[in-house]
Design an enzyme around this catalytic site. Structure first.
Site, PDB file in Angstrom:
ATOM      1  N   ARG A 108      -3.239 -10.065   4.674  1.00 15.36           N
ATOM      2  CA  ARG A 108      -3.497 -11.383   5.273  1.00 15.36           C
ATOM      3  C   ARG A 108      -2.214 -12.055   5.766  1.00 15.36           C
ATOM      4  O   ARG A 108      -2.299 -13.018   6.538  1.00 15.36           O
ATOM      5  CB  ARG A 108      -4.206 -12.294   4.275  1.00 15.36           C
ATOM      6  CG  ARG A 108      -5.645 -11.862   4.012  1.00 15.36           C
ATOM      7  CD  ARG A 108      -6.392 -12.891   3.199  1.00 15.36           C
ATOM      8  NE  ARG A 108      -7.778 -12.512   2.986  1.00 15.36           N
ATOM      9  CZ  ARG A 108      -8.198 -11.795   1.973  1.00 15.36           C
ATOM     10  NH1 ARG A 108      -7.347 -11.362   1.058  1.00 15.36           N
ATOM     11  NH2 ARG A 108      -9.481 -11.480   1.848  1.00 15.36           N
ATOM     12  N   HIS A 153       0.842  -1.205   0.000  1.00 17.03           N
ATOM     13  CA  HIS A 153       0.000   0.000   0.000  1.00 17.03           C
ATOM     14  C   HIS A 153       0.882   1.262   0.000  1.00 17.03           C
ATOM     15  O   HIS A 153       0.578   2.242  -0.684  1.00 17.03           O
ATOM     16  CB  HIS A 153      -0.872   0.044   1.254  1.00 17.03           C
ATOM     17  CG  HIS A 153      -1.832  -1.100   1.380  1.00 17.03           C
ATOM     18  ND1 HIS A 153      -1.806  -1.969   2.434  1.00 17.03           N
ATOM     19  CD2 HIS A 153      -2.850  -1.509   0.595  1.00 17.03           C
ATOM     20  CE1 HIS A 153      -2.763  -2.869   2.312  1.00 17.03           C
ATOM     21  NE2 HIS A 153      -3.419  -2.616   1.194  1.00 17.03           N
TER      22      HIS A 153
HETATM   23  P1  AMP Z   1      -6.317  -4.128  -0.365  1.00 17.43           P
HETATM   24  O1  AMP Z   1      -6.227  -3.300   0.850  1.00 17.43           O
HETATM   25  O2  AMP Z   1      -5.810  -5.528  -0.182  1.00 17.43           O
HETATM   26  O3  AMP Z   1      -7.673  -4.062  -1.004  1.00 17.43           O
HETATM   27  O4  AMP Z   1      -5.321  -3.487  -1.410  1.00 17.43           O
HETATM   28  C1  AMP Z   1      -5.427  -2.134  -1.769  1.00 17.43           C
HETATM   29  C2  AMP Z   1      -4.564  -1.896  -2.978  1.00 17.43           C
HETATM   30  O5  AMP Z   1      -3.218  -2.206  -2.677  1.00 17.43           O
HETATM   31  C3  AMP Z   1      -4.968  -2.773  -4.181  1.00 17.43           C
HETATM   32  O6  AMP Z   1      -4.898  -2.005  -5.362  1.00 17.43           O
HETATM   33  C4  AMP Z   1      -3.927  -3.852  -4.141  1.00 17.43           C
HETATM   34  O7  AMP Z   1      -3.690  -4.428  -5.410  1.00 17.43           O
HETATM   35  C5  AMP Z   1      -2.708  -3.082  -3.659  1.00 17.43           C
HETATM   36  N1  AMP Z   1      -1.718  -3.988  -3.098  1.00 17.43           N
HETATM   37  C6  AMP Z   1      -1.906  -4.916  -2.120  1.00 17.43           C
HETATM   38  N2  AMP Z   1      -0.759  -5.592  -1.888  1.00 17.43           N
HETATM   39  C7  AMP Z   1       0.164  -5.099  -2.739  1.00 17.43           C
HETATM   40  C8  AMP Z   1       1.542  -5.396  -2.990  1.00 17.43           C
HETATM   41  N3  AMP Z   1       2.197  -6.331  -2.326  1.00 17.43           N
HETATM   42  N4  AMP Z   1       2.171  -4.697  -3.949  1.00 17.43           N
HETATM   43  C9  AMP Z   1       1.517  -3.721  -4.649  1.00 17.43           C
HETATM   44  N5  AMP Z   1       0.230  -3.386  -4.459  1.00 17.43           N
HETATM   45  C10 AMP Z   1      -0.443  -4.074  -3.517  1.00 17.43           C
END
Ligand code: AMP
Length: 282
Positions: A187, A37
């Protein structure tokens, strides 16, 4: 840094930014912020004059209530990280505000959402497209940033933006990994040390697939078979899917060619992890 919970207030501030000629870069998240993030936030400053981060654990994209219940929710720590990354506005509405009594309008992408994660998580992408559509209307971004980590999500959102003629630029940012190659994920915090060790197989099998393709293998089944075998050798890792599909249409191949997406989803105990690799095959 402003922290906003109210929908109308978010819209008013976004409108103010626009009237002042500011370019709004938007990073939507479900919180439990990590390096992935934070990478998006850093990139966001390159695209916008102001950066808006949303933290909203979207209940309608979870098909498993247990997954929603156990999802980490460290809001205070998240706000601290946001401040450290010079976020201008954190938008963290409640589920009741986003989905008020009687809510019955959804945004559904009907093709790309049906494969890969869409198959094992029915209703997941309907939840994603609906909330992202709502967030776009509330935050009014010029640019929105998504991670390659959720490759299918980024593709579905790009489709939605095109189909609904939204004047929003979608930027997809490469996956951020830890020093051992494990893709950062909210996670991961739920994994024990042993499970974390097992999770490293995701990146390992992606690397193996890349090596096979670089050595000339073009038959997707040959590659996915080997990948599955390698994953199954890990005790405690259960495969959801291992697929190689077209990196734009998500269609399966007989012979690999062009932009390909190698995508994996596994369960380690009840924790679902995904990872992927994009390659150009000549
Ligand atoms: P989430 O909070 O899991 O819904 O993720 C929010 C945003 O962060 C989404 O656009 C995800 O694809 C991105 N994201 C999550 N993990 C990663 C990572 N390891 N590398 C790059 N972007 C990420």
């Amino acid at each position: 840094m402003k922290v906003i919970r109210d929908l109308r207030e978010m819209q008013a501030i976004a409108e103010r930014f626009r009237l002042d000629g500011k370019k709004i870069a938007f990073v939507p998240t479900m919180g439990a912020l990590h390096e992935g993030h934070l990478g998006l936030l850093r990139k966001a400053h390159k695209w916008g004059d102001v950066v808006i981060l949303s933290i909203f654990l979207n209940p309608i994209q979870f098909s498993d209530p247990e997954d929603l219940k156990t999802y980490p929710k460290p809001l205070r720590r998240d706000l601290h990280y946001a401040q450290g990354h010079h976020v201008d506005v954190v938008f963290c509405p409640t589920a009741k505000q986003i989905y008020p009594e009687g809510f019955s309008t959804y945004v559904v992408e009907e093709n790309l959402s049906k494969v890969l994660c869409g198959q094992s998580r029915p209703g997941h992408f309907r939840g994603v497209t609906t909330v992202v559509a709502k967030l776009f209307n509330l935050v009014k971004p010029h640019v929105a940033l998504f991670g390659q980590k959720d490759a299918q999500q980024a593709i579905v959102i790009q489709r939605m933006v095109k189909d609904l003629s939204w004047d929003i630029q979608i930027e997809v940012v490469p996956t951020v990994r830890d020093h051992e190659g494990l893709a950062h994920s909210s996670r991961n915090a739920l994994l024990s040390a042993q499970e974390r060790e097992e999770a490293l197989c995701l990146n390992e099998v992606l690397f193996m697939a890349k090596v096979m393709i670089s050595a000339g293998e073009r038959r997707p089944a040959r590659i996915t078979q080997k990948m599955k075998k390698m994953i199954m050798a890990r005790k405690g890792v259960k495969i959801d899917y291992v697929e190689i599909v077209n990196g734009e249409t998500l269609e399966k191949f007989k012979i690999l060619k062009g932009k390909i997406l190698i995508a994996i989803a596994v369960y380690i105990d009840k924790i679902r992890l995904i990872d992927n690799l994009i390659m150009e095959v000549k």
